[in-house]
Each structure stands twice: as structure tokens, then as C-alpha cells.
Motif scaffolding. Structure first.
Motif, short mmCIF file in Angstrom:
data_model
loop_
_atom_site.label_atom_id
_atom_site.label_comp_id
_atom_site.label_asym_id
_atom_site.label_seq_id
_atom_site.Cartn_x
_atom_site.Cartn_y
_atom_site.Cartn_z
N PRO A 217 3.07 -0.54 6.49
CA PRO A 217 4.52 -0.44 6.63
C PRO A 217 5.22 -1.56 5.89
CG PRO A 217 3.59 -1.39 8.60
CD PRO A 217 2.43 -1.00 7.73
N GLY A 218 6.47 -1.30 5.54
CA GLY A 218 7.25 -2.35 4.89
C GLY A 218 7.83 -3.31 5.91
N VAL B 151 -0.36 10.79 3.39
CA VAL B 151 -0.21 10.07 4.66
C VAL B 151 -1.27 8.97 4.77
CG1 VAL B 151 -0.41 10.28 7.17
CG2 VAL B 151 0.94 11.95 5.88
N GLN B 152 -2.50 9.29 4.39
CA GLN B 152 -3.56 8.28 4.42
C GLN B 152 -3.26 7.13 3.46
OE1 GLN B 152 -7.71 9.84 4.47
NE2 GLN B 152 -6.72 11.84 4.66
N LEU B 153 -2.65 7.46 2.32
CA LEU B 153 -2.27 6.41 1.37
C LEU B 153 -1.20 5.51 1.97
CD1 LEU B 153 -2.44 5.18 -1.49
CD2 LEU B 153 -0.74 6.87 -2.22
N ASN C 187 5.22 -7.43 -2.90
CA ASN C 187 6.09 -6.73 -1.94
C ASN C 187 6.84 -5.58 -2.60
OD1 ASN C 187 5.30 -8.33 0.19
ND2 ASN C 187 7.13 -9.62 0.19
N ASP C 188 7.40 -5.84 -3.79
CA ASP C 188 8.12 -4.78 -4.50
C ASP C 188 7.19 -3.66 -4.91
OD1 ASP C 188 10.54 -6.08 -4.26
OD2 ASP C 188 10.50 -6.96 -6.26
N LEU C 189 5.99 -4.03 -5.35
CA LEU C 189 5.02 -3.01 -5.77
C LEU C 189 4.61 -2.14 -4.59
CD1 LEU C 189 3.35 -1.86 -8.07
CD2 LEU C 189 1.61 -3.60 -7.61
N ARG C 190 4.39 -2.77 -3.43
CA ARG C 190 4.06 -2.01 -2.23
C ARG C 190 5.20 -1.06 -1.85
NH1 ARG C 190 -0.23 -3.47 1.31
NH2 ARG C 190 -1.47 -5.16 0.46
#
Length: 202
Positions: free
Chosen positions: A38-39, A30-32, A94-97
Motif C-alpha cells: 500500500p501507499g 491484485v497479487q502484484l 516512493n514515486d516508482l511504487r
């Protein structure tokens, strides 16, 4: 925390966890998620192709942990190389996130689906795809914690060899050191990651 992953039929893996371990893993995941952020959900009726090609940031994150999770593509200080890194980041971060969020969400969801037995534990069973999500999340958690603890390559070597004689070694901290719980979590996550990798090897 002696639990370790074992291979299961069909390319999955399983590990026995107690309630404390489950709580720790969920809290860290959750911390990660909070760290990654958020996306950007596309607005209703938005062009899906436009969302697919949406540009991300061009500058690296200022938070050291995020900078470790989303490193520069090229490390050279040359201005042309920096420009190439910025361009690469714009179209990949963005994709990596999103992928890292999916990995961490899989950890939370699979843990939430567990049923605690009378002895205060549960067996987590993962599919092959979930194993890959878990591997990604465990790696991201170790990178994040390692950055916060300022773990060096030398510290990593000491952990792997069991050596290290320096009085300030991160792995020989006294119990009174406030970093000790996070160091223990870091080592435990590494052991989980290692055994999970082993279950996926042919």
C-alpha cells in the motif's frame, strides 16, 4: 489464449477476452498490488510539499521479485557508487511504487468495468492513457513471474526464436510440471504486451 490487442481510433486499443482470461489477469494484478504494498497516504492536514519530498528506503528489497521491480540505479560494487544508488533510491522509489500501483489498479478497474456477454467474454477497450498503464503493469507482471520462475536471458532467447533443445528448457515443461501454468501465463502476458506495443507505434 489467442486474444491480441488491436488499435482503435483515438490512440486506444481493444482486445477480446474470455471469462477465464479476465479472471487470470485480475488475479495477477491484485497479487502484484499486494507485492508492491500500500501507499503511504498523507495524514489529514499534512503539508503536501512534505509528502512530495518524503524519503523512501535506501536499501534494495530483499524479495528477488521486488528487487527486479525496483533495481539498483548503479550496478557497481564500489562503495561510492553504492552510496549514490542508495541516495537515488531514497528519492525515487516512493514515486516508482506509486506509479506501479496506479498501473496495476488501472488493470483491475478496467477489467471490473467489463460486462460479460452471453458467450462468456467481453471486449476490453482502453484509452491511450490506459494503454500506457496496461503496458507498465504487463511488464511488471512478466518481470515478477520471470523472477519467480528464474527465467534466464537464454530462456528468453529460446522463447523468441522457438528454439532450445535442452531437456530442462523452461518452455518445454511437461504438463505435469507444477510450473507449467505460470510459464503459460508468462508467455501469454508477453504476447499481450507485444501486441499492445504494436498498437501504440506510429
Amino acid at each position: 489464449m489467442a486474444g491480441h490487442f488491436e488499435a482503435t481510433p483515438g490512440g486506444g486499443a481493444a482486445v477480446a477476452l474470455d471469462e477465464v482470461e479476465i479472471a487470470i489477469l485480475r488475479s495477477l494484478a491484485v497479487q502484484l498490488l499486494e507485492l508492491i504494498g500500500p501507499g503511504d497516504e498523507p495524514a489529514e492536514g499534512a503539508d503536501p510539499l512534505a509528502a512530495l519530498f518524503a524519503e523512501g528506503p535506501s536499501e534494495p528489497p530483499t524479495d528477488p521479485a521486488l528487487a527486479r521491480l525496483f533495481p539498483e540505479a548503479y550496478g557497481d560494487e564500489d562503495s561510492e557508487v553504492r552510496a549514490a544508488s542508495a541516495e537515488f533510491r531514497r528519492f525515487t522509489e516512493n514515486d516508482l511504487r506509486a506509479r506501479k500501483r496506479d498501473d496495476a489498479l488501472t488493470v483491475v478497474r478496467t477489467l471490473d468495468a467489463l460486462t460479460i456477454t452471453g458467450n462468456g467474454g467481453a471486449v476490453l477497450e482502453l484509452t491511450g492513457d490506459e494503454c500506457r498503464n496496461w503496458l507498465g503493469a504487463l511488464n511488471d507482471l512478466r518481470l515478477t513471474i520471470g523472477t519467480r520462475l528464474e527465467v534466464s536471458d537464454e530462456d528468453e532467447g529460446e522463447a523468441e526464436s522457438g528454439g532450445g533443445s535442452g531437456p530442462g528448457s523452461l518452455y518445454r515443461l511437461p504438463d505435469s510440471d507444477p510450473r507449467k501454468p505460470m510459464v503459460m501465463a508468462y508467455l501469454w502476458l508477453g504476447a499481450l504486451q507485444e501486441t499492445l506495443v504494436e498498437t501504440l507505434m506510429p
